[in-house]
Design an enzyme around this catalytic site. Structure first.
Site, PDB file in Angstrom:
ATOM      1  N   ASP A  13       0.845  -1.193   0.000  1.00  0.00           N
ATOM      2  CA  ASP A  13       0.000   0.000   0.000  1.00  0.00           C
ATOM      3  C   ASP A  13       0.885   1.249   0.000  1.00  0.00           C
ATOM      4  O   ASP A  13       1.891   1.321   0.711  1.00  0.00           O
ATOM      5  CB  ASP A  13      -0.918   0.008   1.231  1.00  0.00           C
ATOM      6  CG  ASP A  13      -2.066   0.996   1.081  1.00  0.00           C
ATOM      7  OD1 ASP A  13      -3.216   0.554   0.938  1.00  0.00           O
ATOM      8  OD2 ASP A  13      -1.806   2.222   1.117  1.00  0.00           O
ATOM      9  N   ASN A  72     -13.096  -3.067   1.910  1.00  0.00           N
ATOM     10  CA  ASN A  72     -14.067  -1.976   1.951  1.00  0.00           C
ATOM     11  C   ASN A  72     -14.875  -2.024   0.655  1.00  0.00           C
ATOM     12  O   ASN A  72     -14.301  -2.092  -0.427  1.00  0.00           O
ATOM     13  CB  ASN A  72     -13.348  -0.633   2.085  1.00  0.00           C
ATOM     14  CG  ASN A  72     -12.607  -0.507   3.399  1.00  0.00           C
ATOM     15  OD1 ASN A  72     -13.147  -0.847   4.452  1.00  0.00           O
ATOM     16  ND2 ASN A  72     -11.368  -0.041   3.368  1.00  0.00           N
ATOM     17  N   VAL A  87     -10.732   3.336  -3.810  1.00  0.00           N
ATOM     18  CA  VAL A  87     -10.334   2.903  -5.156  1.00  0.00           C
ATOM     19  C   VAL A  87     -11.386   1.912  -5.664  1.00  0.00           C
ATOM     20  O   VAL A  87     -11.572   0.845  -5.076  1.00  0.00           O
ATOM     21  CB  VAL A  87      -8.936   2.246  -5.134  1.00  0.00           C
ATOM     22  CG1 VAL A  87      -8.578   1.725  -6.526  1.00  0.00           C
ATOM     23  CG2 VAL A  87      -7.883   3.240  -4.644  1.00  0.00           C
ATOM     24  N   HIS A  99     -10.353  -4.875  -3.821  1.00  0.00           N
ATOM     25  CA  HIS A  99      -9.043  -5.191  -3.252  1.00  0.00           C
ATOM     26  C   HIS A  99      -9.209  -5.583  -1.799  1.00  0.00           C
ATOM     27  O   HIS A  99     -10.129  -5.117  -1.121  1.00  0.00           O
ATOM     28  CB  HIS A  99      -8.077  -4.000  -3.365  1.00  0.00           C
ATOM     29  CG  HIS A  99      -8.634  -2.713  -2.838  1.00  0.00           C
ATOM     30  ND1 HIS A  99      -9.514  -1.934  -3.569  1.00  0.00           N
ATOM     31  CD2 HIS A  99      -8.456  -2.081  -1.662  1.00  0.00           C
ATOM     32  CE1 HIS A  99      -9.840  -0.872  -2.852  1.00  0.00           C
ATOM     33  NE2 HIS A  99      -9.225  -0.940  -1.679  1.00  0.00           N
ATOM     34  N   MET A 100      -8.298  -6.423  -1.348  1.00  0.00           N
ATOM     35  CA  MET A 100      -8.282  -6.844   0.049  1.00  0.00           C
ATOM     36  C   MET A 100      -7.024  -6.295   0.706  1.00  0.00           C
ATOM     37  O   MET A 100      -5.931  -6.414   0.157  1.00  0.00           O
ATOM     38  CB  MET A 100      -8.287  -8.375   0.115  1.00  0.00           C
ATOM     39  CG  MET A 100      -8.180  -8.931   1.518  1.00  0.00           C
ATOM     40  SD  MET A 100      -8.149 -10.739   1.476  1.00  0.00           S
ATOM     41  CE  MET A 100      -9.869 -11.052   1.174  1.00  0.00           C
ATOM     42  N   HIS A 101      -7.192  -5.655   1.866  1.00  0.00           N
ATOM     43  CA  HIS A 101      -6.050  -5.181   2.646  1.00  0.00           C
ATOM     44  C   HIS A 101      -5.547  -6.322   3.535  1.00  0.00           C
ATOM     45  O   HIS A 101      -6.352  -7.006   4.173  1.00  0.00           O
ATOM     46  CB  HIS A 101      -6.462  -4.023   3.564  1.00  0.00           C
ATOM     47  CG  HIS A 101      -6.977  -2.800   2.859  1.00  0.00           C
ATOM     48  ND1 HIS A 101      -6.241  -1.641   2.736  1.00  0.00           N
ATOM     49  CD2 HIS A 101      -8.163  -2.552   2.238  1.00  0.00           C
ATOM     50  CE1 HIS A 101      -6.953  -0.719   2.086  1.00  0.00           C
ATOM     51  NE2 HIS A 101      -8.126  -1.247   1.776  1.00  0.00           N
TER      52      HIS A 101
END
Ligand code: 5GP
Ligand code: ZN
Length: 114
Positions: free
Chosen positions: A30, A87, A96, A100-102
């Site tokens: 990130d 999210n 964004v 996507h996965m954090h």
């Protein structure tokens, strides 16, 4: 998606610190990390959010989690623990619009999610 930054990173047309990639997913650091380990795991297929995941995408979705697990091991946080966050949509503050996965870890994280 021409104007999507994560599509550009996935296509190698924008810079990123790439940590892993295969045919289906790419993972990179990130740009504004919130923890010592903060990676983003991103399907190469453009899906705007969880809401766009279809029945045909189940393999990609499981790939996101398996990639997170693999990265956690490689980055040395398997045992200390980590948080996986997606999210989706405005109330979740998704910034964004490409799914996507954090992967967050490397320090004790706040207990509250919301
Ligand atoms: P979201 O709020 O959509 O779940 O999270 C978006 C994340 O993407 C944020 O943590 C933000 O720092 C990260 N991000 C946004 N633009 C870029 C970029 O161009 N490169 C990288 N590596 N991360 C980005
Ligand atoms: Zn995209």
């Amino acid at each position: 998606m021409e104007d999507c930054i994560f599509c550009k990173i996935a296509a190698g047309q924008a810079p990123a610190e790439v940590l892993y990639q295969d045919d289906d997913v790419i993972a990179f650091a990130d740009i504004s990390p919130m923890a010592p380990v903060h990676a983003l795991i991103v399907p190469k297929k453009h899906l705007a959010s969880v809401e766009e995941i279809g029945a045909d995408d189940s393999e990609v979705v499981s790939c996101l989690i398996m990639t997170a697990k693999r990265l956690a091991r490689e980055l040395g946080i398997s045992n200390s623990g980590y948080r996986l966050v997606i999210n989706s949509g405005p109330d979740a503050t998704q910034a964004v619009p490409h799914l996507h996965m954090h992967l967050l870890g490397g320090r004790p994280l706040e207990p509250k999610l919301g």
